[in-house]
Design a protein around this motif. Structure first.
Motif, short mmCIF file in Angstrom:
data_model
loop_
_atom_site.label_atom_id
_atom_site.label_comp_id
_atom_site.label_asym_id
_atom_site.label_seq_id
_atom_site.Cartn_x
_atom_site.Cartn_y
_atom_site.Cartn_z
N GLU A 148 1.19 -3.10 -6.58
CA GLU A 148 0.65 -3.65 -5.32
C GLU A 148 1.32 -3.00 -4.11
O GLU A 148 0.66 -2.69 -3.12
CB GLU A 148 0.88 -5.17 -5.25
N LYS A 149 2.63 -2.80 -4.20
CA LYS A 149 3.35 -2.18 -3.08
C LYS A 149 2.83 -0.76 -2.87
O LYS A 149 2.64 -0.31 -1.73
CB LYS A 149 4.85 -2.13 -3.37
N LEU A 150 2.62 -0.06 -3.96
CA LEU A 150 2.13 1.32 -3.86
C LEU A 150 0.72 1.33 -3.29
O LEU A 150 0.38 2.16 -2.43
CB LEU A 150 2.18 1.95 -5.26
N TRP A 151 -0.09 0.42 -3.77
CA TRP A 151 -1.48 0.31 -3.29
C TRP A 151 -1.48 0.09 -1.77
O TRP A 151 -2.25 0.71 -1.04
CB TRP A 151 -2.15 -0.87 -4.00
N ALA A 152 -0.57 -0.79 -1.33
CA ALA A 152 -0.48 -1.07 0.12
C ALA A 152 0.01 0.17 0.86
O ALA A 152 -0.51 0.52 1.93
CB ALA A 152 0.46 -2.25 0.37
N SER A 153 0.99 0.88 0.30
CA SER A 153 1.54 2.03 1.01
C SER A 153 0.51 3.17 1.12
O SER A 153 0.52 3.95 2.06
CB SER A 153 2.85 2.47 0.34
N LEU A 154 -0.42 3.22 0.16
CA LEU A 154 -1.46 4.25 0.21
C LEU A 154 -2.62 3.84 1.13
O LEU A 154 -3.55 4.62 1.35
CB LEU A 154 -2.03 4.51 -1.19
N GLY A 155 -2.57 2.62 1.62
CA GLY A 155 -3.67 2.14 2.48
C GLY A 155 -4.99 2.12 1.72
O GLY A 155 -6.07 2.32 2.27
N ALA A 156 -4.90 1.84 0.40
CA ALA A 156 -6.09 1.97 -0.45
C ALA A 156 -7.06 0.80 -0.31
O ALA A 156 -8.26 0.95 -0.49
CB ALA A 156 -5.64 2.09 -1.91
N GLU A 157 -6.51 -0.36 0.04
CA GLU A 157 -7.34 -1.58 0.03
C GLU A 157 -8.55 -1.47 0.97
O GLU A 157 -9.65 -1.88 0.61
CB GLU A 157 -6.46 -2.78 0.42
N ALA A 158 -8.33 -0.88 2.15
CA ALA A 158 -9.41 -0.82 3.14
C ALA A 158 -10.64 -0.12 2.57
O ALA A 158 -11.78 -0.55 2.79
CB ALA A 158 -8.92 -0.12 4.40
N GLY A 159 -10.45 0.95 1.84
CA GLY A 159 -11.60 1.69 1.33
C GLY A 159 -12.03 1.29 -0.07
O GLY A 159 -13.21 1.36 -0.42
N LEU A 160 -11.07 0.87 -0.88
CA LEU A 160 -11.38 0.65 -2.31
C LEU A 160 -11.35 -0.82 -2.73
O LEU A 160 -11.71 -1.15 -3.85
CB LEU A 160 -10.37 1.42 -3.18
N GLY A 161 -10.87 -1.68 -1.84
CA GLY A 161 -10.76 -3.09 -2.21
C GLY A 161 -9.48 -3.37 -2.97
O GLY A 161 -8.59 -2.52 -3.04
N ALA A 162 -9.41 -4.55 -3.54
CA ALA A 162 -8.17 -5.00 -4.19
C ALA A 162 -7.83 -4.13 -5.40
O ALA A 162 -8.73 -3.62 -6.08
CB ALA A 162 -8.33 -6.45 -4.62
N LEU A 163 -6.55 -4.01 -5.65
CA LEU A 163 -6.09 -3.26 -6.82
C LEU A 163 -6.66 -3.88 -8.10
O LEU A 163 -7.06 -3.18 -9.03
CB LEU A 163 -4.56 -3.27 -6.85
N SER A 164 -6.71 -5.21 -8.15
CA SER A 164 -7.19 -5.90 -9.35
C SER A 164 -8.67 -5.59 -9.62
O SER A 164 -9.15 -5.75 -10.73
CB SER A 164 -6.99 -7.40 -9.22
N ALA A 165 -9.39 -5.15 -8.58
CA ALA A 165 -10.82 -4.87 -8.76
C ALA A 165 -11.09 -3.45 -9.27
O ALA A 165 -12.23 -3.10 -9.56
CB ALA A 165 -11.56 -5.11 -7.45
N GLN A 166 -10.06 -2.63 -9.36
CA GLN A 166 -10.26 -1.25 -9.85
C GLN A 166 -10.45 -1.29 -11.36
O GLN A 166 -9.89 -2.15 -12.03
CB GLN A 166 -9.03 -0.38 -9.52
N THR A 167 -11.21 -0.36 -11.90
CA THR A 167 -11.39 -0.40 -13.36
C THR A 167 -10.83 0.86 -14.00
O THR A 167 -10.78 1.93 -13.39
CB THR A 167 -12.87 -0.52 -13.77
N ILE A 168 -10.45 0.71 -15.25
CA ILE A 168 -9.93 1.84 -16.02
C ILE A 168 -11.02 2.91 -16.16
O ILE A 168 -10.73 4.11 -16.16
CB ILE A 168 -9.45 1.35 -17.42
#
Ligand code: ME8
Length: 544
Positions: A493-513
């Protein structure tokens, strides 16, 4: 160890990926051994959730039987009071602390369980599967199990026999009690194992069970009349049910057996029962036979993990070798703890814990290889591009090699962790990719390229190259965050936040393998920030 099934549909009654841990005896506090199985199940179920599947994860506590009753007596409280205290003050808080995302927590003293257990055994009794008889033999209260002569060790004095697991004297019990016709199920069990070669894993565990069942199975004593801390037999209330028969049923009572047919259809049969190798026979012999007798389907897999050892012995509460997980998490942090045991010990084999090995892996794999990569990449996007993720200009061979490396890591990790329960192998594949990204940065030398990008002599070409390197690094980290989310959720989650990924890709939990290896998902223009250090330098080892 493959057993693939489609759990991706979400309609009512679609099968869920259902994983259980053993339900633990609450005679004492949890130690590293219990946490080992529970973390493994958590990683397995989080992995399947990350695939987008419907998942159900069950853990809980085993609260009946002599062992609990004697512990409560020794502490001057009623068994129920003892269980309530231990569950609320020790077991549940530890699972919360370790970020265990279980969907339910079953306690065998709950009425939702005891009512269903009574119905289940009454049904077996009515079908003639249970009869009254007498039994005498050596009994280990630690195991809550009658022992066979081959299970015993010689004690210090003439004629004294010890339990091979607990190294404590067994007691001689003689009782009139009820028996389950286990002996009738030998051939059916052998037929079932032959038709379902993946049912018991790993292979060593399967062989042990086959050898056991190939000998003559004895009927199982399933009631006790010398104490009353248990579920009363509905047809003869002078007897309580043998704790193991009551305990095994938690897997169906929690899943809605006899109370919620729709949910039960969705959850049963379970996908994986995780068990320690010490309780394999109960899960791979007795439990399947009971289910056959009741006409219910059998679980798909029983997977046995090895033991965490201390000084060459199984770490255990009764031998006082139990180490509390919080002794380690306070030093290494929760995520490193979740990672370490699964990475260091191949699942299914015994392994020793050592502070030195944990420290070494923490420093080299987590802090240096992974943590430093994340902070260096974020720092360079900050320094050279004001924290705004630049577009990759043109990918060459080096970038292609990374994309290929990622695809390989995803395939291996998904198969190993998601299907084979080879957590060490899956993590090794992910960290191989992390190493590859480090190698890429070392070779590409972005700090040198930066000199050709800005200031005197800076060129568009230099800036384009630098942008490509940093986008590639950030995109690799985007994928790494998703792959490590089931194992180290807070760090990911910390890494996801540091990459600013949420704005474009949504929550980390919503990503799929399924999409993690699709290159270019991290949006150009994402706000990259340095964030906190993922794995800070370790303090000195505390004095023992
Ligand atoms: O057996 N290494 O409960 P329990 C690895 N209530 N795993 C270990 C371990 C070690 N040193 N010590 C314990 C019971 N475990 C029954 C189960 S299920 C219907 C009833 C883990 O409190 C391992 O998974 O003795 C083992 O099976 C479980 O804890 C036993 O916990």
């Amino acid at each position: 160890m493959a057993a693939t099934a489609d759990h991706s549909t979400t309609g009512a009654n679609a099968p869920a990926y259902y994983v259980s841990t053993p339900i633990y005896y609450v005679n004492d506090r949890p130690h590293l051994g219990h946490a080992y199985t529970t973390v493994a199940g958590d990683v397995l179920t989080r992995w399947h959730r990350q695939r987008g599947e419907k998942v159900w994860y069950l853990t809980g506590t085993d609260e009946h039987g002599q062992k609990i009753m004697r512990t409560a007596e020794a502490n001057g409280v009623s068994p129920q009071e003892w269980c309530d205290k231990l569950v609320e003050e020790e077991w549940k808080p530890l699972w919360e602390h370790l970020e265990i995302a279980n969907d339910d927590f079953i306690r065998t003293t709950q009425q939702r369980h005891t009512d269903r257990v009574q119905e289940f055994v009454q049904d077996l009794y009515d079908k003639g599967e249970i009869y009254k008889g007498g039994y005498s033999g050596p009994y280990c209260v630690g195991c809550e199990e009658y022992k066979l002569p081959g299970d015993l060790l010689d004690g210090a004095t003439e004629g004294e026999k010890l339990c091979a697991v607990h190294k404590k004297p067994v007691e001689w019990l003689e009782e009139e009690n009820y028996f389950f016709r286990l002996s009738a199920y030998g051939p059916k069990l052998l037929e079932f194992y032959a038709a379902n070669p993946d049912f018991i894993q790993p292979a060593s565990a399967r062989n042990e069970v086959l050898r056991f069942v190939e000998q003559d199975l004895k009927d199982l004593s399933i009631s006790r009349s010398t104490f009353n801390w248990g579920v009363p037999l509905p047809w003869d209330e002078k007897h309580v049910l043998y704790v193991w028969v009551d305990a095994l049923q938690n897997y169906i009572t929690a899943a809605g057996y006899g109370s919620d047919p729709e949910r039960f259809a969705e959850l049963w049969p379970a996908s994986v029962h995780l068990v320690g190798k010490d309780i394999l026979r109960f899960h791979a012999v007795i439990w399947p036979a009971m289910l056959m007798a009741a006409g219910l389907p059998l679980p798909k897999r029983v997977v046995a993990n090895g033991w965490l050892m201390v000084g060459g012995e199984k770490m255990s509460k009764s031998n006082l070798t139990g180490i509390a997980p919080t002794d380690l998490t306070s030093h290494f942090g929760v995520d490193a703890y979740r990672y370490y045991f699964l990475r260091a010990i191949p699942f299914g084999t015994d392994g020793s814990f050592s502070w030195e090995d944990f420290s070494a892996r923490y420093t080299s794999e987590l802090a240096n290889d992974f943590g430093n990569l994340a902070s260096r990449a974020a720092a360079m996007v900050g320094k050279y591009f004001g924290g705004v993720l630049p577009a990759s200009a043109s990918d060459g061979e080096a970038e292609q090699a990374l994309k290929d490396g990622l695809a390989k890591a995803v395939e291996a990790a998904d198969r190993k962790i998601g299907e084979e329960l080879d957590f060490a192998g899956g993590l090794a594949a992910i960290f191989e990719f992390v190493k590859q990204v480090n190698g890429y940065i070392t070779e590409q030398e972005p700090w040198k390229v930066a000199k050709t990008a800005f200031g005197d002599g800076g060129s568009d070409e230099g800036r384009a190259r630098l942008a490509t390197i940093l986008y590639t690094a950030a995109e690799s980290l985007r994928a790494t965050a998703v792959l490590l989310n089931p194992v180290m959720p807070s760090t990911a989650e910390k890494l996801w936040a540091s990459l600013g990924a949420e704005a474009g890709l949504g929550a980390l939990s919503a990503q799929t393998i399924a999409t993690v290896a699709d290159w270019g998902r991290l949006p150009v223009g994402a706000t990259v920030t340095k964030g906190e250090i993922l794995f800070p330098r370790l303090e000195e080892k505390p004095a023992a």
